[in-house]
Write a protein that holds these residues in place. Structure first.
Motif, PDB file in Angstrom:
ATOM      1  N   LEU A   7       0.867  -1.046  -0.010  1.00 47.60           N
ATOM      2  CA  LEU A   7      -0.022   0.036  -0.163  1.00 47.60           C
ATOM      3  C   LEU A   7       0.783   1.095   0.031  1.00 47.60           C
ATOM      4  O   LEU A   7       1.864   1.585   0.727  1.00 47.60           O
ATOM      5  CB  LEU A   7      -0.839  -0.215   1.285  1.00 47.60           C
ATOM      6  N   LEU A  64     -13.041   0.191   2.851  1.00 47.00           N
ATOM      7  CA  LEU A  64     -12.833  -0.602   1.706  1.00 47.00           C
ATOM      8  C   LEU A  64     -14.055  -1.649   1.472  1.00 47.00           C
ATOM      9  O   LEU A  64     -14.312  -2.221   2.770  1.00 47.00           O
ATOM     10  CB  LEU A  64     -11.696  -1.426   1.800  1.00 47.00           C
ATOM     11  N   GLN A  79      -7.090  -8.312   2.911  1.00 44.67           N
ATOM     12  CA  GLN A  79      -7.806  -7.766   4.395  1.00 44.67           C
ATOM     13  C   GLN A  79      -6.566  -7.855   5.329  1.00 44.67           C
ATOM     14  O   GLN A  79      -6.281  -6.922   6.190  1.00 44.67           O
ATOM     15  CB  GLN A  79      -8.645  -8.688   4.968  1.00 44.67           C
ATOM     16  N   ARG A  81      -3.121  -7.632   4.672  1.00 47.37           N
ATOM     17  CA  ARG A  81      -2.356  -6.860   4.359  1.00 47.37           C
ATOM     18  C   ARG A  81      -2.794  -5.172   4.465  1.00 47.37           C
ATOM     19  O   ARG A  81      -1.969  -4.682   5.278  1.00 47.37           O
ATOM     20  CB  ARG A  81      -2.215  -6.946   2.764  1.00 47.37           C
ATOM     21  N   VAL A  82      -4.142  -4.916   4.278  1.00 46.23           N
ATOM     22  CA  VAL A  82      -4.474  -3.605   4.697  1.00 46.23           C
ATOM     23  C   VAL A  82      -4.578  -3.499   6.504  1.00 46.23           C
ATOM     24  O   VAL A  82      -4.053  -2.339   6.696  1.00 46.23           O
ATOM     25  CB  VAL A  82      -6.155  -3.480   4.287  1.00 46.23           C
ATOM     26  N   ARG A  86      -2.527  -0.264   6.830  1.00 49.31           N
ATOM     27  CA  ARG A  86      -3.507   0.851   7.145  1.00 49.31           C
ATOM     28  C   ARG A  86      -4.589   0.565   8.029  1.00 49.31           C
ATOM     29  O   ARG A  86      -5.873   0.367   7.437  1.00 49.31           O
ATOM     30  CB  ARG A  86      -3.946   1.115   5.705  1.00 49.31           C
ATOM     31  N   ILE A  91     -12.849  -2.556   6.782  1.00 53.48           N
ATOM     32  CA  ILE A  91     -13.339  -3.128   5.518  1.00 53.48           C
ATOM     33  C   ILE A  91     -14.970  -3.729   5.726  1.00 53.48           C
ATOM     34  O   ILE A  91     -15.178  -4.180   6.636  1.00 53.48           O
ATOM     35  CB  ILE A  91     -12.335  -4.378   5.229  1.00 53.48           C
TER      36      ILE A  91
END
Length: 214
Positions: A7, A64, A79, A81-82, A86, A91
């Motif tokens: 990201l 998201l 998910q 990774r986010v 971040r 989500i």
């Protein structure tokens, strides 16, 4: 997908919260784009997780809307990774092939909602509203923490030593003994610490110290 992609975020002047949508079905993307725009948010749509990861995001309130079944990197993997890169981006999962184990995994990993297609527009809009509110709160906490850390960097090394011992509960005399300085000098450093950190009391200083370590 290349492993080195992650990201990327930039400062962008946006006056609306942003709703990111990832779905490989173009009809879904287009309908959600219209729905989100009509509700007053800024939509950004993507056909894959890879496209999303390549897009620089602004640090603004956002969420998201994520399809579970995506080509290459699936929704559950994205998910993860986010969540690492971040955490202030809530989500909302959408799927046409929902099952209990998948929904449980997504919710345990922090998803705000798990909607099965076809879902009611109101259900999605309500979930987005809650997600944007959560994102706003997270960004405010982050900004407050950044401000405290900036103040902390303005302290001299000795002032940081004094602050650390003071918030640990030591009295001025004990701090002086620990650092090999006089109690009067400790008081002077302590006053500077309180001033630079914007603390009105010892309790304030302790709370500020906790934000630095988060």
């Amino acid at each position: 997908m290349k492993d080195e992609k992650s990201l990327r975020f930039v400062s962008m002047p946006l006056d609306k919260p942003t709703v990111f949508v990832i779905d490989d079905d173009i009809s879904i993307r287009e309908s959600l784009e219209l729905l989100i725009a009509h509700a007053g948010w800024q939509p950004r749509t993507f056909a894959s997780a890879e496209d999303f990861l390549s897009y620089p995001r602004a640090i603004v309130p956002c969420c998201l809307v994520l399809d579970v079944n995506l080509p290459e990197l699936n929704g559950l993997d994205l998910q993860t990774r986010v969540a690492m890169e971040r955490a202030d981006m809530p989500i909302i999962f959408i799927t046409g092939y929902g099952d209990i184990p998948t929904s449980v995994r997504a919710m345990k990993a922090g998803a705000m909602e798990f909607l099965t297609k076809p879902f009611a527009d109101d259900a999605l809009l309500e979930a987005i509203e809650d997600a944007i509110r959560r994102s706003c709160d997270a960004i405010k906490r982050q900004q407050a923490g950044d401000e405290v850390r900036t103040r902390y960097t303005s302290l001299t090394p000795r002032e940081r030593d004094v602050m650390g011992l003071v918030v640990a509960g030591l009295l001025n005399k004990q701090v002086g003994s620990e650092l090999g300085i006089t109690e009067i000098t400790v008081k002077a450093h302590r006053g500077k610490v309180m001033q630079k950190m914007g603390a009105r009391s010892l309790a304030d200083l302790v709370r500020l110290a906790e934000k630095i370590t988060r």
